[in-house]
Design an enzyme around this catalytic site. Structure first.
Site, PDB file in Angstrom:
ATOM      1  N   GLU A 183      70.723  46.653  -9.423  1.00  0.00           N
ATOM      2  CA  GLU A 183      70.574  48.054  -9.017  1.00  0.00           C
ATOM      3  C   GLU A 183      70.809  48.267  -7.523  1.00  0.00           C
ATOM      4  OE1 GLU A 183      68.668  46.359 -11.011  1.00  0.00           O
ATOM      5  OE2 GLU A 183      67.973  47.562 -12.693  1.00  0.00           O
TER       6      GLU A 183
ATOM      7  N   GLU B 178      65.299  44.488 -17.890  1.00  0.00           N
ATOM      8  CA  GLU B 178      63.972  45.118 -17.976  1.00  0.00           C
ATOM      9  C   GLU B 178      63.507  45.237 -19.424  1.00  0.00           C
ATOM     10  OE1 GLU B 178      65.260  48.356 -15.428  1.00  0.00           O
ATOM     11  OE2 GLU B 178      63.638  47.873 -14.052  1.00  0.00           O
TER      12      GLU B 178
ATOM     13  N   ALA C 241      71.069  50.363 -17.726  1.00  0.00           N
ATOM     14  CA  ALA C 241      71.032  51.789 -18.070  1.00  0.00           C
ATOM     15  C   ALA C 241      72.470  52.297 -18.068  1.00  0.00           C
ATOM     16  CB  ALA C 241      70.206  52.542 -17.038  1.00  0.00           C
TER      17      ALA C 241
HETATM   18  N1  T1G Z   1      76.754  52.044 -17.628  1.00  0.00           N
HETATM   19  C1  T1G Z   1      77.830  52.705 -18.105  1.00  0.00           C
HETATM   20  N2  T1G Z   1      79.058  52.131 -18.285  1.00  0.00           N
HETATM   21  C2  T1G Z   1      79.154  50.823 -17.973  1.00  0.00           C
HETATM   22  C3  T1G Z   1      78.073  50.072 -17.471  1.00  0.00           C
HETATM   23  C4  T1G Z   1      76.826  50.732 -17.318  1.00  0.00           C
HETATM   24  N3  T1G Z   1      75.747  50.093 -16.891  1.00  0.00           N
HETATM   25  N4  T1G Z   1      78.513  48.791 -17.262  1.00  0.00           N
HETATM   26  C5  T1G Z   1      79.812  48.772 -17.608  1.00  0.00           C
HETATM   27  N5  T1G Z   1      80.197  49.978 -18.042  1.00  0.00           N
HETATM   28  C6  T1G Z   1      81.541  50.343 -18.540  1.00  0.00           C
HETATM   29  C7  T1G Z   1      82.596  50.284 -17.454  1.00  0.00           C
HETATM   30  O1  T1G Z   1      82.627  51.505 -16.735  1.00  0.00           O
HETATM   31  C8  T1G Z   1      83.835  50.048 -18.274  1.00  0.00           C
HETATM   32  O2  T1G Z   1      84.194  51.312 -18.870  1.00  0.00           O
HETATM   33  C9  T1G Z   1      83.352  49.153 -19.405  1.00  0.00           C
HETATM   34  O3  T1G Z   1      81.938  49.353 -19.478  1.00  0.00           O
HETATM   35  C10 T1G Z   1      83.623  47.679 -19.162  1.00  0.00           C
HETATM   36  O4  T1G Z   1      83.068  47.387 -17.879  1.00  0.00           O
HETATM   37  C11 T1G Z   1      66.973  51.531 -15.071  1.00  0.00           C
HETATM   38  C12 T1G Z   1      68.738  51.950 -13.139  1.00  0.00           C
HETATM   39  C13 T1G Z   1      78.499  44.310 -17.584  1.00  0.00           C
HETATM   40  C14 T1G Z   1      79.347  42.568 -15.977  1.00  0.00           C
HETATM   41  O5  T1G Z   1      74.952  47.622 -12.612  1.00  0.00           O
HETATM   42  O6  T1G Z   1      78.392  44.684 -13.954  1.00  0.00           O
HETATM   43  O7  T1G Z   1      70.103  49.579 -15.304  1.00  0.00           O
HETATM   44  O8  T1G Z   1      86.507  51.467 -17.913  1.00  0.00           O
HETATM   45  O9  T1G Z   1      85.241  46.710 -16.824  1.00  0.00           O
HETATM   46  O10 T1G Z   1      84.447  43.268 -16.230  1.00  0.00           O
HETATM   47  O11 T1G Z   1      66.602  49.750 -13.611  1.00  0.00           O
HETATM   48  O12 T1G Z   1      80.449  46.100 -16.371  1.00  0.00           O
HETATM   49  O13 T1G Z   1      86.127  50.526 -20.221  1.00  0.00           O
HETATM   50  O14 T1G Z   1      85.773  53.002 -19.762  1.00  0.00           O
HETATM   51  O15 T1G Z   1      83.006  46.169 -15.716  1.00  0.00           O
HETATM   52  O16 T1G Z   1      83.543  42.676 -18.578  1.00  0.00           O
HETATM   53  C15 T1G Z   1      72.582  48.239 -13.859  1.00  0.00           C
HETATM   54  C16 T1G Z   1      77.185  47.193 -14.374  1.00  0.00           C
HETATM   55  C17 T1G Z   1      72.723  49.695 -14.210  1.00  0.00           C
HETATM   56  C18 T1G Z   1      75.858  46.457 -14.484  1.00  0.00           C
HETATM   57  C19 T1G Z   1      80.898  43.676 -17.598  1.00  0.00           C
HETATM   58  N6  T1G Z   1      73.666  47.474 -14.454  1.00  0.00           N
HETATM   59  N7  T1G Z   1      78.213  46.592 -15.194  1.00  0.00           N
HETATM   60  O17 T1G Z   1      82.001  43.465 -16.763  1.00  0.00           O
HETATM   61  O18 T1G Z   1      83.690  45.008 -17.864  1.00  0.00           O
HETATM   62  S1  T1G Z   1      71.461  50.665 -13.455  1.00  0.00           S
HETATM   63  C20 T1G Z   1      74.785  47.251 -13.768  1.00  0.00           C
HETATM   64  C21 T1G Z   1      78.770  45.387 -14.862  1.00  0.00           C
HETATM   65  C22 T1G Z   1      70.061  50.201 -14.288  1.00  0.00           C
HETATM   66  C23 T1G Z   1      67.588  50.294 -14.466  1.00  0.00           C
HETATM   67  C24 T1G Z   1      68.784  50.567 -13.626  1.00  0.00           C
HETATM   68  C25 T1G Z   1      79.957  44.974 -15.685  1.00  0.00           C
HETATM   69  C26 T1G Z   1      79.643  43.866 -16.723  1.00  0.00           C
HETATM   70  P1  T1G Z   1      85.752  51.583 -19.221  1.00  0.00           P
HETATM   71  P2  T1G Z   1      83.806  46.325 -16.955  1.00  0.00           P
HETATM   72  P3  T1G Z   1      83.488  43.519 -17.370  1.00  0.00           P
END
Ligand code: T1G
Length: 690
Positions: A127, A107, A65
């Site tokens: 999460e 999901e 998300a």
């Molecule tokens: N939402 C918004 N922005 C995100 C994002 C996300 N989920 N993931 C990454 N970004 C942005 C980050 O801020 C950065 O922005 C750019 O993407 C590159 O990220 C309903 C509730 C995917 C492994 O927790 O683990 O789904 O600085 O530097 O090192 O059940 O990003 O470029 O402006 O980290 O290559 C669950 C979080 C969400 C995964 C890539 N998902 N992301 O790593 O790049 S909650 C996560 C990561 C959810 C549902 C629930 C990593 C990555 P900017 P980065 P990276």
């Protein structure tokens, strides 16, 4: 209705293909959700289409998300509604996964009727790391697909599994080395022809439930008050007791409660702050790092040895330099002993130990640094010593070599002025133990070249650190604020609090240790030497050192450590000494509540953080939070000192500081102008844009 530009729709033969193209990581923002919902609708309406494949461009299938949307008004279609549409599609939907499928991204794949992934893909539900639980069916679909005993640990750790592991679990139907979309299309056509894959295989046996309950009991014991662990247990448990739709409702209720929870808000702040900190003000992506193939470290003491280990652990050959053979041998023996402990613990193989030791070349004399691409000085914290080392390095280091000092508070420009190459000199402040602590303060002076800063940050990442670029100034960011907490501790001891009460207030807040136990661990004589060098006094701390009570290494400090015990015991002699000092100062001791102690310790730190921002020593409040979380164990679920201050209210903190300044007569405790202004405007540090 949001635009649907982030999802391309096309029909190839009898199979429709929806390709997500929402850089940088295909997060499930409103546009992606709308595009996918539209694709499902179009595929179901098109009589010529028998199935739909969902694929993606870029490094991620779907990263989850869009975390930045949390807490904002929902925009249709919601993720649960989208997943209902996918799962309820009259035609099979198959996910073609490359890169990562995380959180809501997994999901989406779980709501599909089949899943194919490229080798190298990773699938997970992280999460929990954001203080949440999966909120779009993950807690209900994953256990049904692979069993709760396998699904629960995945959601509890938040760690992704490999494509191979996912295939073994039954989470994937196939793993291919190429053509993931074509293979997914074939699977989609097969499902259309056979009708298989309509509902996830139900692995919920009695044995699975028992195995899950055992894991849940363990998890609850270690929850440490985190509300999302019991929530995860309740959501997963419902797969055994409730129909799917009711289980989904339980999950959604629990998820929404957690989204509003302070811990999750703090962890989401940290998620973005950790990424913001990588953006260096005034330095664009066109500035590239210099190549670092080898390093040298000057000084084989605790810090120098730890820094050399960082390079060896990262596979970078490093020369460890001392002034004489004996201290060099001591340094090398200390490094070998640390690796031995890792081998005994099983966290390092003997082969890896040997490899790492081989990467560290001991040497006597600065000339051994001649070929190094970067030299990090970790010698005695005395300016004269450092200046003479840098003058010497200036003569031997090759042109273009980066010269860094690990000093924890001395002036970098003064050190740089000892060379003829200030453009190549900066601070790289590691935190003890250097081979363990994540924080690296990269101290940027006015004269240092941009590519040197970029190189230090990139190298910090290679060493597994969290690099934070800070400006030059006494104590930079972390230690400058730590000094405020140390002074506050001294004030509290004289005013009436005891060491164990002060420490308990901070451990109750979430720190691993309080200031007195920390001082005993590090050695009280370190602070004592620094105060003497700067002509500063601290009655209680000085008196404890004058008694020779340096802490764990002498068996007693603020506390007693009988037979080398790690946990200190209250020392009546110390408490009598403190009472005597209060009396000598004419102070009538009084008791303090934990809340009062916390405010008196943390408010002055926040005030110093405001001054650091005013001086441009830190670019953003979030940078200060990242410093304290990664360098001083500020609990991440509290968001860091500046985030915490916003959650308390800057007007509250400003008033408390005014009262403290009046009580102590110490004007330095009055609220900093930035804090005053934000408080008056009823804003927080979060309103400042870096
Ligand atoms: N939402 C918004 N922005 C995100 C994002 C996300 N989920 N993931 C990454 N970004 C942005 C980050 O801020 C950065 O922005 C750019 O993407 C590159 O990220 C309903 C509730 C995917 C492994 O927790 O683990 O789904 O600085 O530097 O090192 O059940 O990003 O470029 O402006 O980290 O290559 C669950 C979080 C969400 C995964 C890539 N998902 N992301 O790593 O790049 S909650 C996560 C990561 C959810 C549902 C629930 C990593 C990555 P900017 P980065 P990276």
């Amino acid at each position: 209705m949001p635009s649907m530009t982030k999802v391309r729709y096309e029909v190839r033969g009898r199979v429709a293909l929806a390709t997500i193209d929402g850089p940088p990581v295909n997060a499930l923002g409103a546009e992606v959700r709308a595009g996918l919902a539209d694709a499902v609708e179009r595929a179901n309406k098109d009589a010529g289409v028998t199935a739909l494949v969902v694929a993606a461009e870029g490094k991620a299938f779907i990263a989850g998300a869009d975390i930045s949307e949390f807490g904002k008004p929902p925009v249709a279609p919601s993720l649960p509604d989208l997943l209902d549409a996918i799962a309820g599609s009259s035609k099979p939907v198959v996910a073609a996964i490359q890169g990562v499928a995380l959180g809501g991204g997994l999901e989406v794949a779980l709501a599909c009727h089949g899943r194919v992934a490229l080798t190298g893909a990773k699938l997970g539900l992280p999460e929990i790391k954001l203080g949440l639980i999966p909120g779009a069916g993950g807690t209900q679909r994953l256990p049904r697909l692979i069993g709760a005993a396998k699904a629960f640990p995945m959601m509890l750790s938040g760690e992704p599994v490999s494509a191979g592991q996912a295939l073994e679990y039954g989470l994937l139907d196939e793993v291919v080395s190429e053509n993931v979309v074509a293979v997914a299309s074939q699977l989609a056509e097969t499902l259309a022809a056979t009708g298989a894959g309509r509902t996830a295989a139900d692995r919920l046996t009695e044995a699975d439930r028992e195995a899950f309950e055992a894991l849940a009991a363990e998890a609850l014991k270690k929850a440490e008050g985190a509300p999302n662990v019991p929530a995860l247990v309740e959501a997963v448990r419902s797969v055994f007791s409730l129909p799917f739709a009711e289980g989904l409702a339980v999950e959604r209720r629990l998820f929404l409660e957690l989204v509003a929870d302070e811990r999750s808000k703090a962890l989401r702040h940290v998620f973005f702050a950790e990424r913001e900190v990588a953006k260096l003000p005034g330095i664009g992506p066109e500035v590239k790092p210099r190549e670092i193939l080898s390093a040298a470290v000057i000084g084989a003491g605790t810090m120098g040895g730890g820094i050399a280990m960082c390079f060896a652990n990262a596979g970078i050959p490093v020369t460890l330099i001392e002034t004489a053979q004996a201290p060099l041998d001591n340094g090398m023996n200390r490094i070998a002993a640390i690796y031995d402990i890792s081998v005994q613990r099983g966290s390092l193989t003997p082969e890896a130990r040997a490899q790492r030791l081989k990467r560290i070349t001991p040497a006597v004399g600065l000339t051994a640094a001649a070929k190094a691409d970067i030299v990090i000085e970790a010698a005695f914290e005395e300016m004269g010593v450092k200046q003479s080392i840098f003058t010497g390095l200036d003569k031997v280091a090759k042109p273009g070599a980066i010269l860094a000092s690990n000093t924890s508070y001395l002036d970098i420009p003064t050190i740089a002025a000892a060379t003829g190459r200030p453009q190549d000199v900066l601070g790289m402040h590691f935190f003890s133990p250097a081979n363990v602590m994540k924080l690296l303060e990269v101290v940027r002076t006015k004269e240092v070249a941009d590519d040197v800063v970029v190189t230090a940050v990139a190298l910090g990442r290679r060493l597994g650190k969290v690099p934070v670029v800070v400006g030059n100034g006494f104590g930079f960011v972390g230690n400058r604020m730590l000094e405020q907490r140390t002074r506050a501790t001294e004030r509290l001891l004289v005013a009436g609090a005891l060491p164990h009460e002060i420490d308990a207030a901070l451990t109750g807040f979430g720190f691993k240790m309080g200031p007195c136990a920390m001082a005993d661990l590090a050695g009280n004589d370190i602070g004592w030497r620094s105060r003497k060098a700067r002509g500063l006094k601290a009655s209680v701390a000085d008196a404890i050192c004058e008694a020779g009570w340096f802490g764990q290494k002498t068996g007693r400090g603020y506390y007693l450590y009988p037979q080398g015990a790690r946990a200190g015991q209250r020392d009546p002699e110390v408490e009598a000494l403190i009472a005597r000092i209060s009396a000598e100062k004419g102070v009538t001791r009084r008791s303090f509540t934990s809340e009062e102690i916390l405010a008196r310790l943390l408010d002055p730190m926040v005030n110093e953080g405001a001054r650091i921002l005013e001086a441009g020593i830190a670019a953003r409040p979030g940078d200060i939070d990242i410093v304290w979380i990664n360098g001083y164990n500020w609990p991440a679920w509290r968001g860091g000192p500046m985030f915490w201050a916003d959650s308390v209210g800057l007007d509250v903190i400003a008033k408390r500081l005014e009262a403290l300044a009046a009580e102590t007569g110490d004007k330095a405790l009055e609220p900093a102008p930035l804090l005053q202004r934000l408080a008056a405007e009823r804003k927080g540090f979060g309103s400042l844009k870096g």
